[in-house]
Design a protein around this motif. Sequence first.
Motif, PDB file in Angstrom:
ATOM      1  N   GLY A  83       0.789  -1.228   0.000  1.00  0.00           N
ATOM      2  CA  GLY A  83       0.000   0.000   0.000  1.00  0.00           C
ATOM      3  C   GLY A  83       0.822   1.280   0.000  1.00  0.00           C
ATOM      4  O   GLY A  83       0.287   2.363   0.106  1.00  0.00           O
ATOM      5  N   VAL A  84       2.158   1.168  -0.102  1.00  0.00           N
ATOM      6  CA  VAL A  84       3.029   2.343  -0.095  1.00  0.00           C
ATOM      7  C   VAL A  84       3.584   2.540  -1.502  1.00  0.00           C
ATOM      8  O   VAL A  84       4.130   1.630  -2.098  1.00  0.00           O
ATOM      9  N   PHE A  85       3.419   3.754  -2.020  1.00  0.00           N
ATOM     10  CA  PHE A  85       3.908   4.056  -3.358  1.00  0.00           C
ATOM     11  C   PHE A  85       5.385   4.438  -3.301  1.00  0.00           C
ATOM     12  O   PHE A  85       5.827   5.118  -2.398  1.00  0.00           O
ATOM     13  N   ALA A  86       6.125   3.981  -4.303  1.00  0.00           N
ATOM     14  CA  ALA A  86       7.541   4.337  -4.418  1.00  0.00           C
ATOM     15  C   ALA A  86       7.772   4.911  -5.803  1.00  0.00           C
ATOM     16  O   ALA A  86       7.319   4.351  -6.798  1.00  0.00           O
ATOM     17  N   TYR A  87       8.462   6.041  -5.851  1.00  0.00           N
ATOM     18  CA  TYR A  87       8.837   6.634  -7.125  1.00  0.00           C
ATOM     19  C   TYR A  87      10.149   5.988  -7.543  1.00  0.00           C
ATOM     20  O   TYR A  87      11.189   6.245  -6.951  1.00  0.00           O
ATOM     21  N   GLU A  88      10.101   5.144  -8.552  1.00  0.00           N
ATOM     22  CA  GLU A  88      11.299   4.409  -8.950  1.00  0.00           C
ATOM     23  C   GLU A  88      12.134   5.160  -9.973  1.00  0.00           C
ATOM     24  O   GLU A  88      13.300   4.878 -10.137  1.00  0.00           O
ATOM     25  N   ASN A  89      11.545   6.092 -10.675  1.00  0.00           N
ATOM     26  CA  ASN A  89      12.284   6.802 -11.708  1.00  0.00           C
ATOM     27  C   ASN A  89      11.826   8.252 -11.698  1.00  0.00           C
ATOM     28  O   ASN A  89      10.759   8.567 -12.201  1.00  0.00           O
ATOM     29  N   ILE A  90      12.635   9.117 -11.113  1.00  0.00           N
ATOM     30  CA  ILE A  90      12.307  10.545 -11.106  1.00  0.00           C
ATOM     31  C   ILE A  90      13.083  11.196 -12.236  1.00  0.00           C
ATOM     32  O   ILE A  90      14.311  11.189 -12.252  1.00  0.00           O
ATOM     33  N   GLU A  91      12.340  11.731 -13.219  1.00  0.00           N
ATOM     34  CA  GLU A  91      12.954  12.324 -14.413  1.00  0.00           C
ATOM     35  C   GLU A  91      13.536  13.698 -14.138  1.00  0.00           C
ATOM     36  O   GLU A  91      14.366  14.189 -14.886  1.00  0.00           O
ATOM     37  N   GLY A  92      13.072  14.347 -13.107  1.00  0.00           N
ATOM     38  CA  GLY A  92      13.519  15.695 -12.787  1.00  0.00           C
ATOM     39  C   GLY A  92      12.529  16.327 -11.833  1.00  0.00           C
ATOM     40  O   GLY A  92      11.690  15.639 -11.243  1.00  0.00           O
ATOM     41  N   TYR A  93      12.615  17.639 -11.701  1.00  0.00           N
ATOM     42  CA  TYR A  93      11.739  18.370 -10.789  1.00  0.00           C
ATOM     43  C   TYR A  93      11.168  19.576 -11.519  1.00  0.00           C
ATOM     44  O   TYR A  93      11.834  20.161 -12.376  1.00  0.00           O
ATOM     45  N   GLU A  94       9.954  19.921 -11.168  1.00  0.00           N
ATOM     46  CA  GLU A  94       9.270  21.044 -11.793  1.00  0.00           C
ATOM     47  C   GLU A  94       8.945  22.084 -10.722  1.00  0.00           C
ATOM     48  O   GLU A  94       8.304  21.771  -9.704  1.00  0.00           O
ATOM     49  N   ALA A  95       9.385  23.315 -10.944  1.00  0.00           N
ATOM     50  CA  ALA A  95       9.025  24.401 -10.033  1.00  0.00           C
ATOM     51  C   ALA A  95       7.538  24.678 -10.194  1.00  0.00           C
ATOM     52  O   ALA A  95       7.040  24.841 -11.310  1.00  0.00           O
ATOM     53  N   THR A  96       6.826  24.704  -9.074  1.00  0.00           N
ATOM     54  CA  THR A  96       5.368  24.799  -9.090  1.00  0.00           C
ATOM     55  C   THR A  96       4.916  25.887  -8.127  1.00  0.00           C
ATOM     56  O   THR A  96       5.350  25.902  -6.961  1.00  0.00           O
ATOM     57  N   PRO A  97       4.042  26.799  -8.568  1.00  0.00           N
ATOM     58  CA  PRO A  97       3.525  27.814  -7.646  1.00  0.00           C
ATOM     59  C   PRO A  97       2.762  27.162  -6.488  1.00  0.00           C
ATOM     60  O   PRO A  97       1.929  26.281  -6.705  1.00  0.00           O
ATOM     61  N   LYS A  98       3.065  27.586  -5.283  1.00  0.00           N
ATOM     62  CA  LYS A  98       2.394  27.024  -4.106  1.00  0.00           C
ATOM     63  C   LYS A  98       0.893  27.276  -4.150  1.00  0.00           C
ATOM     64  O   LYS A  98       0.116  26.505  -3.590  1.00  0.00           O
ATOM     65  N   GLU A  99       0.476  28.333  -4.849  1.00  0.00           N
ATOM     66  CA  GLU A  99      -0.963  28.631  -4.931  1.00  0.00           C
ATOM     67  C   GLU A  99      -1.725  27.549  -5.712  1.00  0.00           C
ATOM     68  O   GLU A  99      -2.942  27.453  -5.600  1.00  0.00           O
ATOM     69  N   TRP A 100      -1.038  26.728  -6.489  1.00  0.00           N
ATOM     70  CA  TRP A 100      -1.695  25.629  -7.196  1.00  0.00           C
ATOM     71  C   TRP A 100      -2.000  24.458  -6.267  1.00  0.00           C
ATOM     72  O   TRP A 100      -2.763  23.570  -6.614  1.00  0.00           O
ATOM     73  N   LEU A 101      -1.362  24.435  -5.104  1.00  0.00           N
ATOM     74  CA  LEU A 101      -1.456  23.296  -4.194  1.00  0.00           C
ATOM     75  C   LEU A 101      -2.397  23.639  -3.043  1.00  0.00           C
ATOM     76  O   LEU A 101      -2.334  24.718  -2.483  1.00  0.00           O
ATOM     77  N   ASN A 102      -3.250  22.696  -2.709  1.00  0.00           N
ATOM     78  CA  ASN A 102      -4.233  22.933  -1.669  1.00  0.00           C
ATOM     79  C   ASN A 102      -4.175  21.786  -0.662  1.00  0.00           C
ATOM     80  O   ASN A 102      -5.066  20.951  -0.600  1.00  0.00           O
ATOM     81  N   GLY A 103      -3.097  21.729   0.101  1.00  0.00           N
ATOM     82  CA  GLY A 103      -2.927  20.648   1.078  1.00  0.00           C
ATOM     83  C   GLY A 103      -2.641  19.321   0.405  1.00  0.00           C
ATOM     84  O   GLY A 103      -2.938  19.115  -0.765  1.00  0.00           O
ATOM     85  N   GLY A 104      -2.029  18.420   1.120  1.00  0.00           N
ATOM     86  CA  GLY A 104      -1.730  17.098   0.585  1.00  0.00           C
ATOM     87  C   GLY A 104      -0.395  17.053  -0.124  1.00  0.00           C
ATOM     88  O   GLY A 104       0.367  18.012  -0.152  1.00  0.00           O
ATOM     89  N   ASP A 105      -0.107  15.877  -0.697  1.00  0.00           N
ATOM     90  CA  ASP A 105       1.130  15.653  -1.425  1.00  0.00           C
ATOM     91  C   ASP A 105       0.853  15.648  -2.920  1.00  0.00           C
ATOM     92  O   ASP A 105      -0.155  15.100  -3.371  1.00  0.00           O
ATOM     93  N   TYR A 106       1.786  16.209  -3.685  1.00  0.00           N
ATOM     94  CA  TYR A 106       1.629  16.339  -5.127  1.00  0.00           C
ATOM     95  C   TYR A 106       2.874  15.826  -5.845  1.00  0.00           C
ATOM     96  O   TYR A 106       3.967  15.824  -5.284  1.00  0.00           O
ATOM     97  N   PHE A 107       2.691  15.438  -7.090  1.00  0.00           N
ATOM     98  CA  PHE A 107       3.792  15.074  -7.970  1.00  0.00           C
ATOM     99  C   PHE A 107       3.303  15.235  -9.401  1.00  0.00           C
ATOM    100  O   PHE A 107       2.114  15.479  -9.652  1.00  0.00           O
ATOM    101  N   TYR A 108       4.223  15.124 -10.355  1.00  0.00           N
ATOM    102  CA  TYR A 108       3.873  15.210 -11.771  1.00  0.00           C
ATOM    103  C   TYR A 108       4.062  13.859 -12.442  1.00  0.00           C
ATOM    104  O   TYR A 108       4.977  13.106 -12.114  1.00  0.00           O
TER     105      TYR A 108
END
Length: 193
Positions: A83-108
């Motif tokens: 039941g635990v997700f693992a990111y096995e291949n991270i292609e990079g990171y994207e700068a994201t405005p905090k105003e787009w996020l409304n609590g919780g965890d996010y990824f692309y």
Amino acid sequence: MKTKKISRMELARESGVPYTTIVNFYEKGTDNVKLSTLRKLADYFNCSLDYLVDDEYGSNSPLVETDSMVLLPIVGKISCGDGVFAYENIEGYEATPKEWLNGGDYFYLRAKGDSMIGARIQDGDLLLIRKQPEVENGEIAAVLINDEAVLKRVYRNGDQLVLQSENAAYPPIFCPPTGATIIGKLRMVTIKF
């Protein structure tokens, strides 16, 4: 460290990297650092490995979090165990405005193929996903099927998940209760020109 306003000792304590390694890496510029150590530091700072080791970035790197921006991983492959997700291949990171996020965890995730073109999601688009185990009927979600994340419109038919594409060329996918896991809800499609 300046951005996070922490000392070398705090970095060692919070990242799990020995203090002497941090001193050697940052102050002496040693290039003899284990990849596992670099990954710990990259995870802690939420940046790419390139950012840590490439002089080209310097202090003007776009990969620095600010009060209004946060770095989110672009995930290439996801696996699920116990039941635990693992990111096995991270292609990079994207700068994201905090105003787009409304609590919780996010990824692309990066859209693949043409199965969601009816929802204006094109191959290669970046998809901002909010991690959550459930979505409402008809919402678009990232769903894990055999360690592959797919983006579909989700419907429930009793215990069964029905995953519907937004392209008539693709039939619905019918998943038994243990055949698929909802990873999260699509929050935004970002398109770069």
